[in-house]
Write an enzyme that holds these catalytic residues in place. Sequence first.
Site, PDB file in Angstrom:
ATOM      1  N   HIS A   1       0.831  -1.204   0.000  1.00  0.00           N
ATOM      2  CA  HIS A   1       0.000   0.000   0.000  1.00  0.00           C
ATOM      3  C   HIS A   1       0.867   1.257   0.000  1.00  0.00           C
ATOM      4  O   HIS A   1       0.500   2.269  -0.576  1.00  0.00           O
ATOM      5  CB  HIS A   1      -0.917   0.024   1.234  1.00  0.00           C
TER       6      HIS A   1
ATOM      7  N   ASP B   1      -5.816   6.238   1.090  1.00  0.00           N
ATOM      8  CA  ASP B   1      -6.042   4.807   0.919  1.00  0.00           C
ATOM      9  C   ASP B   1      -7.500   4.478   1.240  1.00  0.00           C
ATOM     10  O   ASP B   1      -8.129   5.122   2.098  1.00  0.00           O
ATOM     11  CB  ASP B   1      -5.109   4.050   1.869  1.00  0.00           C
TER      12      ASP B   1
END
Length: 450
Positions: free
Chosen positions: A18, A116
């Site tokens: 990520h 995110d």
Amino acid sequence: TPTRPAQVAVCPSAGIGHLTPFLRLASMLTSNSCSVTLIIIRPTLSFAEANQINTFLSTHPHITASEFHILPCEPSSNSNIQDPFLLQYDAVSRSAHLLVHHLATLSPPPSAVFSDLMFASGINKPLYDLGIPNYNVITSSARFFSFMTSLTHLRVTRGDDVVIPGLAPIVGDDIPPIFSNTDHMFTRLIETSCRYLQDAKGIVLNSFDFFEPESISALQNGKVLAGLPSVFPVGPFIPYGSINGDNIPWLDNQPSKSVVYVSFGSKTVMSKDQIREIGDGLERSGLRFLWVIKTTVVDKEDKEELRDLLSEAFFENTKERGLILREWVNQEKILAHPAIGGFLTHCGWNSVMEAAQRGIPLLAWPLHGDQRVNAGEVEKAGLGIWERSWGWIGERLVKGDEIAMKIQEMMTSEKLRASATRVWDEATKAWEKNGSSRKMFETIIGDKVS
Ligand code: BUP
């Protein structure tokens, strides 16, 4: 009149898979006249992440770092979950509402946010109410993202195909079993996060039109989920120059396109038996190889002795043509090396996009999560081959002779090399003037700089 640079906050979640795309995006935004604040989650989960952040900041002095301390992980309320990454995602999501206050304390305050998906439930609505455009950045394939959004309105039954409007059905076996358990923490987390997507200003994908035409157009046309904001495929995200990392002199001495690179990502722990069979496969293939072996989930210490994993005969027979590394490598740099001719990969989406950028043929062997769905996209786009019968890594012991055959196919198939080269051309074109990803990126930038 000159415009003030947009003040952008970039908010990655946990885990290298990520973090990396967000660092790339941060770098892309800085190169396009945005003033970037990088939100850094504390504590970080691994040395690899901490190192990556430090290297990034030292090579991007114009980017400001701002530490955001998340709430502690709660293993007790997730008693059957061992995976440190899942526990960290949960902690990130539970901390998301605090991020809004954190962002408000930045000076100057952000005029746009790139965050995110794990933050969506805590920040999308408040940022919308504050009038701050927030783009949710997706770190997986467009196809797997389509699946995740569908969890908001359909129930997954283990083994059954999932039918999503605008897409070919997703094969039941490609979906990780946890998604059929609606009580599983991760399933709830994804479902809840996706419910807040409608409050985002846009969805940013690390993918490109040529690679995933079906999913991207279904998402953009509102077929997958009504009410989604604009979807911007701006991949492959551009590497930010960590290319200057460690050299591997051994690679420099290997002929062009002769080496198989083997790595299953940062989270893969394999049985000793499977490691031995991979060794056997590499030995039997007769090919040169660079093999990164990880035996711990979080990358702090890899204590297992190689001599306990692989036989004397293996080392003797491959000493002229194989290199094994245990440490963190600079994968971006390895894939850019002319000696690399193929990549045996778990199909983490970053690895896929990095290979697409270089036209490296793949042999897919998914481990978990989105990776079987990603492998399907790799196959469809012509970047690689996938032996479905191998299942998830660990599902069955895949023998050395099967592995050797597939590796040879990847390395020798002219058809595959040609189609992987086509992907490379298209990935390059996507970022040229008037290319699909460049145009999308310019639209985002144009919207923000005012
Ligand atoms: Br391992 C390893 N060096 O030694 P994915 C990985 N990487 O640079 P993941 C290194 O980490 P999930 C190493 O280039 C890629 O950018 C690699 O991301 C880099 O897989 C990143 O490919 C790994 O998405 O994530 O982290 O296993 O399991 O979420 O797919």
